[in-house]
Design an enzyme around this catalytic site. Structure first.
Site, PDB file in Angstrom:
ATOM      1  N   ASP A 134      15.337   5.296   0.381  1.00  0.00           N
ATOM      2  CA  ASP A 134      14.707   4.843   1.617  1.00  0.00           C
ATOM      3  C   ASP A 134      13.203   5.076   1.431  1.00  0.00           C
ATOM      4  O   ASP A 134      12.791   5.837   0.538  1.00  0.00           O
ATOM      5  CB  ASP A 134      15.251   5.668   2.784  1.00  0.00           C
ATOM      6  CG  ASP A 134      14.429   5.513   4.045  1.00  0.00           C
ATOM      7  OD1 ASP A 134      14.231   4.362   4.468  1.00  0.00           O
ATOM      8  OD2 ASP A 134      13.973   6.540   4.574  1.00  0.00           O
ATOM      9  N   ASP A 145      10.320   5.168   4.450  1.00  0.00           N
ATOM     10  CA  ASP A 145       9.719   5.979   5.515  1.00  0.00           C
ATOM     11  C   ASP A 145      10.529   7.250   5.760  1.00  0.00           C
ATOM     12  O   ASP A 145      11.715   7.198   6.079  1.00  0.00           O
ATOM     13  CB  ASP A 145       9.642   5.168   6.818  1.00  0.00           C
ATOM     14  CG  ASP A 145       8.773   3.935   6.665  1.00  0.00           C
ATOM     15  OD1 ASP A 145       7.558   4.086   6.463  1.00  0.00           O
ATOM     16  OD2 ASP A 145       9.321   2.818   6.719  1.00  0.00           O
ATOM     17  N   ASP A 205      16.631   9.766   4.677  1.00  0.00           N
ATOM     18  CA  ASP A 205      16.544  10.806   5.705  1.00  0.00           C
ATOM     19  C   ASP A 205      17.290  10.445   6.976  1.00  0.00           C
ATOM     20  O   ASP A 205      17.164  11.152   7.984  1.00  0.00           O
ATOM     21  CB  ASP A 205      15.079  11.098   6.037  1.00  0.00           C
ATOM     22  CG  ASP A 205      14.399   9.914   6.739  1.00  0.00           C
ATOM     23  OD1 ASP A 205      14.688   8.755   6.365  1.00  0.00           O
ATOM     24  OD2 ASP A 205      13.601  10.150   7.666  1.00  0.00           O
TER      25      ASP A 205
END
Length: 265
Positions: free
Chosen positions: A59, A61, A206
């Site tokens: 991922d 961001d 996250d």
């Protein structure tokens, strides 16, 4: 006939009893050699076989870059305070804002996308690479492990990330690729491009609702980056998709991969 018991403890006991009854003419050195070989065989079969890992998909961001977007504020600006609180209470793993927007009529959608784009543009000005990201990429390079990227951010943000920090990920799929996370399609697309199986790939991110769900649905290994321990909260205990691994920093991923996977090119 009783089944043969080859447990290390039983083998050691039987060895002592058998050794005591060996005739003097029998070579004790030969017996020791045989017993050592069998013991080593028993020990080797007790070690789990490591799965081969051929690629890692990240991922962006909050994983490769430091979180700079105030997502709760963005969700409230798009949904309104009341709807935000209602959806949040019903979705313990997080809010899929893009999914909600897709259900709206076109003019309302356009306004929502403009709000989101404004928050994202502000985030680009503060873009910073996550500690440990460059070192992890260097380690993957040294092992010839492929690197891909899947983000729900726009292509402009991905291009700026590549340009500013000099790290390359290919394929790098942004929000323009449909369907986006948590649908497994982008991860399966990367696996197909690499010509590898999903179980030979790890998804690192996250977000439980986006990254872990995408990885698990595709059949890949998943690693959740949880810097603050927020996912240890009881509200996340019964979510549908749980990660295979959890770390508090990217610095921990290096040893995690070496300990649990076969990284042979």
């Amino acid at each position: 006939m009783a089944p043969l018991n080859l447990s290390p403890l039983k083998f050691q006991t039987d060895t002592l009893m058998l050794q005591a009854s060996i005739p003097p003419l029998f070579s004790r050195a030969l017996f020791k050699s045989i017993s050592t070989t069998i013991t080593m065989s028993l020990q080797s079969t007790s070690k789990p076989i490591k799965s081969r890992l051929r690629g890692v998909v990240f991922d962006m961001d909050g994983t490769l870059t430091v979180p700079v977007i105030d997502f709760p504020a963005m969700y409230k600006a798009v949904l309104g305070e009341d709807q935000y609180l209602s959806i949040k209470s019903a979705s313990p793993s997080g809010i899929d804002i893009l999914h909600h927007i897709e259900q709206w009529e076109p003019s309302k959608q356009q306004k929502a996308y403009e709000v989101i784009a404004d928050f994202e543009r502000q985030g680009l000005d503060r873009l910073q690479v996550m500690p440990g990201a460059a070192e992890l990429c260097g380690f993957l390079n040294s092992r010839n492990i492929r690197r891909g990227l899947i983000t729900r951010n726009v292509k402009l943000a991905v291009d700026l990330f590549h340009e500013r920090f000099g790290m390359s990920f290919s394929p790098a799929l942004s929000r323009e690729f449909r369907p986006y996370k948590p649908d497994p399609a982008p991860l399966l697309h990367i696996c197909s491009t690499w010509e590898v199986e999903p179980h030979e790939v790890m998804m690192i991110g996250d977000s439980l609702k986006d990254d872990v769900a995408c990885g698990k649905r595709a059949g890949a290994y998943t690693c959740l980056l949880d810097e603050t321990g927020r996912y240890d909260s009881p509200e996340y205990a019964n979510v549908e998709h749980k990660p295979d691994y959890k770390v508090s920093s990217l610095d921990q991923v290096h040893s995690l991969l070496e300990s649990n996977f076969d990284l042979t090119p």
